[in-house]
Design an enzyme around this catalytic site. Structure first.
Site, PDB file in Angstrom:
ATOM      1  N   SER A 157       0.826  -1.216   0.000  1.00 42.21           N
ATOM      2  CA  SER A 157       0.000   0.000   0.000  1.00 42.21           C
ATOM      3  C   SER A 157       0.863   1.269   0.000  1.00 42.21           C
ATOM      4  O   SER A 157       0.484   2.276  -0.603  1.00 42.21           O
ATOM      5  CB  SER A 157      -0.985   0.005   1.171  1.00 42.21           C
ATOM      6  OG  SER A 157      -0.334   0.212   2.391  1.00 42.21           O
ATOM      7  N   ASN A 158       2.026   1.208   0.628  1.00 45.18           N
ATOM      8  CA  ASN A 158       2.927   2.373   0.542  1.00 45.18           C
ATOM      9  C   ASN A 158       3.504   2.514  -0.863  1.00 45.18           C
ATOM     10  O   ASN A 158       3.672   3.637  -1.361  1.00 45.18           O
ATOM     11  CB  ASN A 158       4.038   2.274   1.589  1.00 45.18           C
ATOM     12  CG  ASN A 158       3.552   2.726   2.954  1.00 45.18           C
ATOM     13  OD1 ASN A 158       3.345   3.921   3.181  1.00 45.18           O
ATOM     14  ND2 ASN A 158       3.328   1.775   3.847  1.00 45.18           N
ATOM     15  N   MET A 185      10.584  -7.018   4.346  1.00 47.99           N
ATOM     16  CA  MET A 185      10.680  -7.736   5.620  1.00 47.99           C
ATOM     17  C   MET A 185      11.994  -8.479   5.837  1.00 47.99           C
ATOM     18  O   MET A 185      12.151  -9.159   6.843  1.00 47.99           O
ATOM     19  CB  MET A 185       9.498  -8.715   5.757  1.00 47.99           C
ATOM     20  CG  MET A 185       8.143  -8.039   5.810  1.00 47.99           C
ATOM     21  SD  MET A 185       8.019  -6.740   7.064  1.00 47.99           S
ATOM     22  CE  MET A 185       7.884  -7.763   8.532  1.00 47.99           C
ATOM     23  N   LEU A 226      18.502  -6.108   6.314  1.00 54.60           N
ATOM     24  CA  LEU A 226      19.589  -5.825   5.381  1.00 54.60           C
ATOM     25  C   LEU A 226      20.881  -5.641   6.162  1.00 54.60           C
ATOM     26  O   LEU A 226      20.907  -4.961   7.187  1.00 54.60           O
ATOM     27  CB  LEU A 226      19.251  -4.583   4.557  1.00 54.60           C
ATOM     28  CG  LEU A 226      18.051  -4.783   3.624  1.00 54.60           C
ATOM     29  CD1 LEU A 226      17.533  -3.458   3.104  1.00 54.60           C
ATOM     30  CD2 LEU A 226      18.430  -5.720   2.475  1.00 54.60           C
ATOM     31  N   ASN A 230      13.369   4.244   4.812  1.00 56.97           N
ATOM     32  CA  ASN A 230      12.413   3.236   5.277  1.00 56.97           C
ATOM     33  C   ASN A 230      11.212   3.954   5.888  1.00 56.97           C
ATOM     34  O   ASN A 230      11.330   5.075   6.385  1.00 56.97           O
ATOM     35  CB  ASN A 230      13.087   2.370   6.347  1.00 56.97           C
ATOM     36  CG  ASN A 230      12.180   1.279   6.885  1.00 56.97           C
ATOM     37  OD1 ASN A 230      11.472   0.597   6.141  1.00 56.97           O
ATOM     38  ND2 ASN A 230      12.168   1.116   8.206  1.00 56.97           N
ATOM     39  N   HIS A 264       8.373   3.322   8.905  1.00 49.94           N
ATOM     40  CA  HIS A 264       8.138   2.476  10.075  1.00 49.94           C
ATOM     41  C   HIS A 264       6.876   2.961  10.783  1.00 49.94           C
ATOM     42  O   HIS A 264       6.708   4.164  10.996  1.00 49.94           O
ATOM     43  CB  HIS A 264       9.341   2.549  11.025  1.00 49.94           C
ATOM     44  CG  HIS A 264       9.184   1.651  12.206  1.00 49.94           C
ATOM     45  ND1 HIS A 264       9.337   0.283  12.121  1.00 49.94           N
ATOM     46  CD2 HIS A 264       8.852   1.910  13.496  1.00 49.94           C
ATOM     47  CE1 HIS A 264       9.116  -0.251  13.307  1.00 49.94           C
ATOM     48  NE2 HIS A 264       8.814   0.708  14.165  1.00 49.94           N
ATOM     49  N   GLU A 294       0.902   7.169   6.791  1.00 53.17           N
ATOM     50  CA  GLU A 294       2.071   6.622   6.085  1.00 53.17           C
ATOM     51  C   GLU A 294       2.006   7.003   4.610  1.00 53.17           C
ATOM     52  O   GLU A 294       3.000   7.374   3.992  1.00 53.17           O
ATOM     53  CB  GLU A 294       2.129   5.094   6.212  1.00 53.17           C
ATOM     54  CG  GLU A 294       2.393   4.603   7.618  1.00 53.17           C
ATOM     55  CD  GLU A 294       2.595   3.097   7.674  1.00 53.17           C
ATOM     56  OE1 GLU A 294       3.192   2.515   6.756  1.00 53.17           O
ATOM     57  OE2 GLU A 294       2.139   2.490   8.663  1.00 53.17           O
TER      58      GLU A 294
END
Ligand code: GRF
Length: 218
Positions: free
Chosen positions: A15-16, A92, A95, A109, A111, A176
């Site tokens: 969705s982002n 997910m 890294l 990122n 969050h 978001e």
């Protein structure tokens, strides 16, 4: 002006990613998505990229003997696509240092908490458990420590009486989808500088007023 080229890394529903796709549809938006990358062959978000005619690649971590090899393959795809900003959007897999160093200050990122509170998973459950009255989300540059790094944009929302993790997550998610495209825009416009590991945003207005929760007329 040339648009900033984005690689968006996803693992799930995307969705982002969708919010970024929609922002990029505006010709005045200073960025474009050149690659959607995932380690999950079945990530539902891949369909969103395909529907928007954005190239997709799957780099399946099962195909690699160790994390450095997997990350080298991710970097190769990002470089081949010509992306210069890497956006983690519900990616997910953790890294490692080499990848984070390779993309230092070019890797961001989102969050679902007001960092540095509630790093890690299950943020909404833990926020409710802690009894916070204000929750939110954060876009930040990625450093080696998980969910840590210079903060670019945050949005705060109230926690409502009777919220459960799902209702709170939904309220945060709306924000978001606002702040991820905003953070990318600020970077693409060259407004974002990291000074002593804190972000300075050129030309930013500061909102006045406060979010007070619970709200009472006094
Ligand atoms: C979002 O809540 C994001 O903050 C977190 O993972 C979730 C991804 O959701 N990092 P989506 O795949 O973008 O819908």
């Amino acid at each position: 002006m040339a648009r900033l080229k984005l690689a968006v890394l996803i693992s799930g529903r995307g969705s982002n990613l969708q919010a970024l796709i929609e922002a990029c549809r505006n010709p005045a938006y200073p960025a474009e998505i050149v690659l959607v990358l995932t380690s999950e062959p079945d990530a539902p978000g891949l369909e969103r990229a395909k529907a928007a005619k954005i190239p997709t690649r799957v780099v399946d971590h099962h195909d690699f003997s160790d994390r450095p090899a997997f990350e080298t393959a991710l970097t190769a795809e990002i470089e081949a696509a010509g992306a210069t900003l890497v956006c983690l959007a519900g990616f997910m897999r953790l890294l490692g240092g080499e990848f984070v160093r390779r993309w230092r200050d070019r890797l961001i990122n989102i969050h679902p908490s007001l960092l540095p509170a509630f790093k890690g998973l299950h943020t909404h459950e833990r926020a409710l458990e802690a009894g916070v009255r204000v929750a939110g989300c954060t876009v930040h540059f990625v450093r080696e420590e998980t969910d840590h790094g210079p903060i670019i944009v945050q949005a705060a929302v109230p926690v409502h009486p009777g919220d459960d993790a799902a209702t709170l997550a939904a309220r945060v998610l709306v924000q978001e989808h606002v702040i991820y495209p905003l953070a990318v825009r600020l970077i693409a416009e060259g407004r974002v500088k990291i000074v002593a590991e804190r972000v300075v945003v050129a030309g930013a207005g500061a909102p006045t007023g406060a979010l007070v929760n619970p709200a009472f007329e006094l």
